[in-house]
Motif scaffolding. Structure first.
Motif, short mmCIF file in Angstrom:
data_model
loop_
_atom_site.label_atom_id
_atom_site.label_comp_id
_atom_site.label_asym_id
_atom_site.label_seq_id
_atom_site.Cartn_x
_atom_site.Cartn_y
_atom_site.Cartn_z
N GLN A 74 57.88 30.52 45.83
CA GLN A 74 56.79 29.82 45.24
C GLN A 74 55.54 29.76 46.32
N TYR A 75 55.89 30.07 47.53
CA TYR A 75 54.60 30.51 48.45
C TYR A 75 54.26 31.78 48.20
N PHE A 76 55.14 33.01 48.00
CA PHE A 76 54.56 34.08 47.73
C PHE A 76 53.87 34.69 46.57
N VAL A 77 54.31 33.72 45.52
CA VAL A 77 53.46 33.97 44.11
C VAL A 77 52.21 33.90 44.32
N THR A 78 51.58 32.80 45.18
CA THR A 78 50.14 32.54 45.38
C THR A 78 49.30 33.66 46.00
N GLY A 79 49.97 34.44 46.87
CA GLY A 79 49.39 35.49 47.31
C GLY A 79 49.57 36.74 46.41
N MET A 80 50.28 36.82 45.55
CA MET A 80 50.43 37.97 44.66
C MET A 80 49.53 37.68 43.41
N ILE A 81 49.17 36.52 43.18
CA ILE A 81 48.15 36.34 42.35
C ILE A 81 46.91 36.66 42.71
N ALA A 82 46.64 36.21 43.99
CA ALA A 82 45.26 36.71 44.68
C ALA A 82 45.05 38.07 44.82
N GLY A 84 46.59 40.43 43.06
CA GLY A 84 46.26 41.08 41.87
C GLY A 84 44.82 40.95 41.30
N LEU A 85 44.13 40.00 41.64
CA LEU A 85 42.79 39.58 41.16
C LEU A 85 41.97 40.51 42.19
N MET A 86 42.37 40.74 43.38
CA MET A 86 41.62 41.62 44.40
C MET A 86 41.79 43.18 43.89
N THR A 87 42.97 43.32 43.53
CA THR A 87 43.22 44.92 43.28
C THR A 87 42.44 45.32 42.07
N VAL A 88 42.68 44.33 41.03
CA VAL A 88 41.73 44.82 39.80
C VAL A 88 40.35 44.67 40.00
N GLY A 89 39.83 43.85 40.81
CA GLY A 89 38.30 43.47 40.73
C GLY A 89 37.53 44.47 42.05
N PHE A 90 38.41 44.34 43.11
CA PHE A 90 37.84 45.17 44.17
C PHE A 90 38.30 46.63 44.49
N GLN A 91 39.69 46.97 44.33
CA GLN A 91 40.06 47.93 44.71
C GLN A 91 40.01 49.28 43.64
N SER A 92 40.24 48.51 42.33
CA SER A 92 40.30 49.59 41.12
C SER A 92 38.71 49.83 40.95
N LEU A 93 37.68 48.84 41.09
CA LEU A 93 36.36 49.55 40.80
C LEU A 93 35.70 50.34 42.03
N ALA A 94 36.21 49.88 43.39
CA ALA A 94 35.82 50.67 44.53
C ALA A 94 36.41 52.14 44.29
N VAL A 129 40.09 40.88 31.68
CA VAL A 129 41.16 41.19 30.63
C VAL A 129 42.20 41.43 31.20
N ILE A 130 42.20 42.31 32.29
CA ILE A 130 43.51 42.95 32.92
C ILE A 130 43.98 41.76 34.00
N GLY A 131 42.95 41.05 34.64
CA GLY A 131 43.05 40.09 35.52
C GLY A 131 44.00 38.99 35.02
N VAL A 132 43.54 38.57 33.70
CA VAL A 132 44.26 37.30 33.02
C VAL A 132 45.63 37.88 32.68
N THR A 133 45.73 39.24 32.19
CA THR A 133 46.93 39.59 31.82
C THR A 133 48.04 39.81 32.93
N THR A 135 48.05 38.02 35.64
CA THR A 135 48.36 36.83 36.53
C THR A 135 49.54 36.20 35.09
N VAL A 136 49.18 36.26 33.77
CA VAL A 136 50.15 35.82 32.97
C VAL A 136 51.41 36.24 33.12
N LEU A 137 51.28 37.69 33.33
CA LEU A 137 52.61 38.44 33.29
C LEU A 137 53.47 38.13 34.67
N LEU A 138 52.69 37.93 35.87
CA LEU A 138 53.19 37.55 36.88
C LEU A 138 53.80 36.07 36.97
#
Length: 282
Positions: A74-82, A84-94, A129-133, A135-138
């Motif tokens: 329950q605790y770990f999933v919060t970090g994984m959602i965050a 995932g959003l950082m990976t697709v938003g920051f890391q992938s574009l960088a 789109v990737i961020g929502v997908t 998060t839902v998958l996770l």
């Protein structure tokens, strides 16, 4: 004497070309970006599936609870959602933008009559789109395999929404700005990936945040990921767990303020530092 009758054919006038509206342009560019992303197996695996793989590994190993009936999953999933959003938003574009800059994609785009904002709109749509997908998958994997308790009230779903939107917006803008630091597309991954990994370790993704050294907590508090994780903990953890946060509460007001500030900072950096051509092109 016969006269040859001549007939003239009139061609219909060409229909006027209808101008394409801004929304249609953005959607077309977004579809193009998504197709290019999905064609790259490496991008799909390391950007979209990485958080899912991590939750499968960690949740299978750590089955205990953190006290107060809060399981590690329950605790770990919060970090994984965050993450995932950082990976697709920051890391992938960088990483992606410097590669496109090196290949001359951005330079060719500048030579077209397409407005420059369309390029960024396509990236934003792809990230959303990737961020929502992702998060839902996770959430589906964690709820189906590890009995994750989903938010029970509309307020918590609303908090999940605004924390995710502010977080992924800040990460996207920072990723676009950070893309100008890499000297080449080949070096982009070496520049961006270590920063993303360090932020994950110091922001309470893999460990309980308050168990980290104080100096590490203070460094993490400068960056968005820590606040994304904290805001998401308020969604998936009971209210009683707020007492275990550094300030004794989830501080949702401060979460919103810091993430909004990073959106402004990221936008300012994008406007002042983004480069369409490589350094060798001038």
């Amino acid at each position: 004497m016969s006269t040859a009758a001549t007939t003239t054919t009139t061609r219909p006038a060409p229909s006027p070309v209808r101008p394409v509206g801004p929304l249609a342009l953005a959607l077309r560019q977004g579809r193009l970006e998504l197709r290019q992303f999905l064609r790259s197996r490496e991008s799909v695996v390391f950007t979209m599936l990485f958080p899912v793989v991590m939750i499968l590994i960690f949740a299978s190993i750590f089955r205990g609870d953190l006290g107060g009936g809060v399981r590690f999953t329950q605790y770990f999933v919060t970090g994984m959602i965050a993450t995932g959003l950082m990976t697709v938003g920051f890391q992938s574009l960088a990483i992606q933008i410097p590669i496109e800059r090196d290949r001359g994609v951005l330079k060719r785009f500048m030579g077209t009559p397409m407005p420059r904002w369309v390029y960024f709109a396509g990236k934003v749509i792809m990230v959303a789109v990737i961020g929502v997908t992702e998060t839902v998958l996770l959430l589906a994997v964690a709820a189906g395999l590890f009995d994750l308790t989903l938010p029970q009230t509309a307020d918590r779903w609303l908090t999940l929404g605004w924390v995710s939107v502010l977080g992924i917006t800040a990460c996207t803008l920072c990723g676009i700005a950070f893309s100008s630091l890499a000297r080449s597309g080949r070096s982009a991954s070496a520049v961006a990936t270590p920063i993303a990994l360090v932020l994950q370790f110091i922001s309470g993704v893999f460990f309980v945040f308050t168990e980290l050294p104080t100096w590490m907590q203070q460094v993490a508090a400068i960056f968005p990921l820590k606040w994304m994780c904290q805001g998401l903990r308020s969604v998936f953890l009971p209210d009683s767990f707020a007492a275990q946060e550094p300030a004794g509460s989830f501080e949702l007001g401060r979460v919103a303020l810091v993430l909004a500030a990073w959106c402004v900072i990221g936008l300012a950096l994008c406007l002042t530092t983004f480069r369409w051509t490589t350094r060798r092109d001038g």
